[in-house]
Scaffold this motif. Structure first.
Motif, PDB file in Angstrom:
ATOM      1  N   TRP A   1       1.581  -8.011  -3.671  1.00 32.49           N
ATOM      2  CA  TRP A   1       0.965  -9.311  -3.402  1.00 32.49           C
ATOM      3  C   TRP A   1       0.501  -9.385  -1.945  1.00 32.49           C
ATOM      4  N   ALA A   2       1.382  -8.972  -1.037  1.00 29.50           N
ATOM      5  CA  ALA A   2       1.043  -9.025   0.386  1.00 29.50           C
ATOM      6  C   ALA A   2      -0.102  -8.063   0.715  1.00 29.50           C
ATOM      7  N   TYR A   3      -0.097  -6.881   0.104  1.00 30.41           N
ATOM      8  CA  TYR A   3      -1.167  -5.909   0.375  1.00 30.41           C
ATOM      9  C   TYR A   3      -2.527  -6.490  -0.009  1.00 30.41           C
ATOM     10  N   LEU A   4      -2.592  -7.151  -1.162  1.00 33.88           N
ATOM     11  CA  LEU A   4      -3.857  -7.725  -1.610  1.00 33.88           C
ATOM     12  C   LEU A   4      -4.339  -8.811  -0.660  1.00 33.88           C
ATOM     13  N   ALA A   5      -3.399  -9.550  -0.070  1.00 36.48           N
ATOM     14  CA  ALA A   5      -3.786 -10.620   0.851  1.00 36.48           C
ATOM     15  C   ALA A   5      -4.339 -10.071   2.158  1.00 36.48           C
ATOM     16  N   GLU A   6      -3.926  -8.860   2.507  1.00 38.18           N
ATOM     17  CA  GLU A   6      -4.275  -8.320   3.816  1.00 38.18           C
ATOM     18  C   GLU A   6      -5.428  -7.327   3.792  1.00 38.18           C
ATOM     19  N   THR A   7      -5.689  -6.682   2.646  1.00 37.16           N
ATOM     20  CA  THR A   7      -6.693  -5.612   2.623  1.00 37.16           C
ATOM     21  C   THR A   7      -8.108  -6.181   2.652  1.00 37.16           C
ATOM     22  N   ASP A   8      -9.000  -5.456   3.289  1.00 37.03           N
ATOM     23  CA  ASP A   8     -10.413  -5.812   3.249  1.00 37.03           C
ATOM     24  C   ASP A   8     -11.210  -4.789   2.449  1.00 37.03           C
ATOM     25  N   ARG A   9     -10.507  -3.898   1.761  1.00 37.21           N
ATOM     26  CA  ARG A   9     -11.172  -2.881   0.950  1.00 37.21           C
ATOM     27  C   ARG A   9     -11.526  -3.468  -0.410  1.00 37.21           C
ATOM     28  N   ARG A  10     -12.508  -2.846  -1.078  1.00 35.42           N
ATOM     29  CA  ARG A  10     -12.892  -3.230  -2.427  1.00 35.42           C
ATOM     30  C   ARG A  10     -12.745  -2.010  -3.330  1.00 35.42           C
ATOM     31  N   TYR A  11     -12.329  -2.257  -4.584  1.00 34.98           N
ATOM     32  CA  TYR A  11     -11.961  -1.169  -5.477  1.00 34.98           C
ATOM     33  C   TYR A  11     -12.718  -1.268  -6.801  1.00 34.98           C
ATOM     34  N   ASP A  12     -13.083  -0.103  -7.301  1.00 34.31           N
ATOM     35  CA  ASP A  12     -13.745  -0.033  -8.604  1.00 34.31           C
ATOM     36  C   ASP A  12     -12.743  -0.216  -9.737  1.00 34.31           C
ATOM     37  N   VAL A  13     -11.516   0.242  -9.523  1.00 27.02           N
ATOM     38  CA  VAL A  13     -10.456   0.092 -10.517  1.00 27.02           C
ATOM     39  C   VAL A  13      -9.168  -0.289  -9.786  1.00 27.02           C
ATOM     40  N   VAL A  14      -8.503  -1.314 -10.283  1.00 25.41           N
ATOM     41  CA  VAL A  14      -7.173  -1.690  -9.818  1.00 25.41           C
ATOM     42  C   VAL A  14      -6.211  -1.514 -10.986  1.00 25.41           C
ATOM     43  N   VAL A  15      -5.125  -0.784 -10.755  1.00 22.69           N
ATOM     44  CA  VAL A  15      -4.129  -0.512 -11.795  1.00 22.69           C
ATOM     45  C   VAL A  15      -2.813  -1.162 -11.386  1.00 22.69           C
ATOM     46  N   VAL A  16      -2.250  -1.963 -12.287  1.00 22.07           N
ATOM     47  CA  VAL A  16      -0.957  -2.612 -12.046  1.00 22.07           C
ATOM     48  C   VAL A  16       0.024  -2.057 -13.073  1.00 22.07           C
ATOM     49  N   ASP A  17       0.953  -1.245 -12.595  1.00 23.25           N
ATOM     50  CA  ASP A  17       1.897  -0.561 -13.484  1.00 23.25           C
ATOM     51  C   ASP A  17       3.317  -0.917 -13.061  1.00 23.25           C
ATOM     52  N   LEU A  18       3.906  -1.873 -13.778  1.00 25.26           N
ATOM     53  CA  LEU A  18       5.204  -2.419 -13.412  1.00 25.26           C
ATOM     54  C   LEU A  18       6.173  -2.330 -14.577  1.00 25.26           C
ATOM     55  N   PRO A  19       7.480  -2.447 -14.315  1.00 26.21           N
ATOM     56  CA  PRO A  19       8.419  -2.625 -15.424  1.00 26.21           C
ATOM     57  C   PRO A  19       8.047  -3.871 -16.208  1.00 26.21           C
ATOM     58  N   ASP A  20       8.523  -3.945 -17.448  1.00 28.04           N
ATOM     59  CA  ASP A  20       8.166  -5.062 -18.303  1.00 28.04           C
ATOM     60  C   ASP A  20       8.614  -6.377 -17.676  1.00 28.04           C
ATOM     61  N   GLU A  21       7.830  -7.421 -17.905  1.00 32.47           N
ATOM     62  CA  GLU A  21       8.165  -8.746 -17.415  1.00 32.47           C
ATOM     63  C   GLU A  21       9.536  -9.177 -17.957  1.00 32.47           C
ATOM     64  N   ARG A  22      10.301  -9.878 -17.127  1.00 30.47           N
ATOM     65  CA  ARG A  22      11.648 -10.311 -17.534  1.00 30.47           C
ATOM     66  C   ARG A  22      11.784 -11.820 -17.319  1.00 30.47           C
ATOM     67  N   PRO A  23      11.200 -12.603 -18.222  1.00 27.08           N
ATOM     68  CA  PRO A  23      11.269 -14.069 -18.051  1.00 27.08           C
ATOM     69  C   PRO A  23      12.686 -14.607 -18.121  1.00 27.08           C
ATOM     70  N   GLU A  24      13.594 -13.847 -18.764  1.00 29.02           N
ATOM     71  CA  GLU A  24      14.982 -14.299 -18.845  1.00 29.02           C
ATOM     72  C   GLU A  24      15.719 -14.135 -17.522  1.00 29.02           C
ATOM     73  N   ASP A  25      15.099 -13.424 -16.569  1.00 34.72           N
ATOM     74  CA  ASP A  25      15.721 -13.181 -15.270  1.00 34.72           C
ATOM     75  C   ASP A  25      14.781 -13.662 -14.164  1.00 34.72           C
ATOM     76  N   PRO A  26      14.895 -14.933 -13.748  1.00 29.44           N
ATOM     77  CA  PRO A  26      13.981 -15.462 -12.726  1.00 29.44           C
ATOM     78  C   PRO A  26      14.060 -14.708 -11.406  1.00 29.44           C
TER      79      PRO A  26
END
Length: 397
Positions: free
Chosen positions: A257-282
């Protein structure tokens, strides 16, 4: 000595009532069974209940054992836990059952400690058990519990008990995540990867023609452990070069999140690869990277026609909540959304672009022969099949 042991929990049935109420006989049977299984009995105590029933507790050099009898039911609960390899708790239960004349024995064996198994949560009341024959590395990184070990699928990465990748299937996963996005994007020159600690996606993007890949991951210790222990993705040498920015891949240890706020670069592809969302664990810090606000922020760094791809959960009925939410979120942010359900069955991926693409499936299948990277685990027919969203995501909720 490793911090490891085996815990056998058993019920004995069909035992004569008089045997289950005979303290001297039970003490002798338990002691003999434990000794015969290689355990060292340090102390054995018993308590007689009124009018009948016994509890016996044996303190072992290896840990402990207990028996609790129910004479009226002709049954007993047995619990034997031993550390190390000298004693065999399963053998102790067998010897005790034979000595007491049990007609039926129900048992379960639970490996505990540094080796044994990982119980991966699959849904409410449902777990998948991974047998881990050897732990190569484990630790708490400050962000998550990480274990890298050998399973039937080869060297496998677990984060907070969830399998993230395995030697036998990691290419199926990573190609499913990245290749549809590469094909949907008009060009692939600049790529941003958020998460994906193994480094496979960065390498595939370079093979597909990217001149620069920025890899952002919050967990430096996990990324470095993967490079040292996994037989796929970064090697230690490749990771060190990427950390220096020496070559097309640049590794940044930062919050996405912080990187996106600070970068001035532009990308042809952005990949977000995270562990599965855990709504039961805020408290799960990665949950915020699944929301609409994050998708909008990530899409703001895309070039004209650029594509954002993300791990979007699982299509399986009993654990599809993340996918249902992800489809809604991508639909709110992007004009065109392409789904790909991988051959691994468990994982679905979404690729979104602000461009209105009339027939995204035809677009990606037509471009497949021109892609510099040649996929190993998918082809045009797989792209057509994988584009069909599960029925539950196509009906009103």
């Amino acid at each position: 000595m490793k911090f490891a042991g085996r815990h056998v929990l058993a019920e004995l049935h069909g035992v004569p009532a008089e045997t289950l109420n005979d303290q001297p006989a039970l003490r002798a049977a338990l002691r003999d069974a434990l000794t015969g299984a290689g355990a060292t009995v340090l102390q054995l105590v018993a308590h007689q209940f009124s009018p009948r029933g016994l509890t016996l507790l044996a303190m072992l050099a290896e840990s402990h054992a207990s028996v609790h009898t129910w004479p009226d039911a002709g049954a007993a609960f047995v619990d034997v836990f031993t550390c190390g390899d000298a004693a065999d708790p399963d053998r102790a239960v067998t010897l005790l059952a034979e000595a007491l004349g049990a007609r039926r024995v129900h048992r379960q064996s639970v490996p505990r400690g540094e080796t044994g198994q990982v119980e991966e949560p699959m849904g409410a009341g449902l777990h998948r058990v991974w047998q881990v024959s050897e732990v190569l590395w484990s630790g708490h990184t400050g962000f998550q519990d990480v274990l890298i070990g050998r399973t039937a699928h080869g060297v496998t990465l677990f984060c907070d008990d969830e399998r993230q990748s395995a030697e036998a299937s990691q290419l199926v996963y990573h190609e499913a995540l990245l290749v549809p996005a590469l094909l949907l994007a008009p060009q692939v020159d600049q790529v941003l990867v958020i998460g994906s600690s193994e480094g496979v996606v960065s390498q595939l993007a370079v093979a597909a023609g990217a001149r620069r890949v920025d890899h952002v991951d919050i967990d430096a210790e996990c990324v470095r452990a993967c490079a040292r222990r996994l037989p796929y993705g970064y090697t230690p040498e490749a990771l060190a070069a990427a950390e220096r920015g020496d070559g097309p891949v640049h590794v940044h240890y930062a919050d996405g999140w912080a990187y996106l706020a600070e970068t001035d670069r532009r990308y042809d592809v952005v990949v977000v690869d995270l562990p599965d969302e855990r709504p039961e664990d805020p408290a799960a810090q990665h949950n915020r990277l699944y929301g609409v606000d994050f998708l909008r922020r990530a899409s703001s760094v895309l070039t004209d026609g650029g594509v954002l791809a993300g791990q979007a959960g699982c299509a399986t009925l009993w654990r599809s909540e993340t996918l249902l939410r992800s489809v809604e979120r991508f639909g709110e942010v992007f004009a065109t959304v392409l789904h790909y359900g991988s051959d691994e069955h468990e994982w679905s991926f979404l690729a979104g672009t602000h461009r209105a693409v009339e027939d995204p499936v035809r677009t990606v299948t037509a471009r497949l022969p021109e892609l510099p990277y040649r996929p190993v685990t998918l082809d045009a027919d797989a792209l057509r099949r994988g584009a069909v969203l599960p029925h539950a995501t196509r009906r009103p909720r």
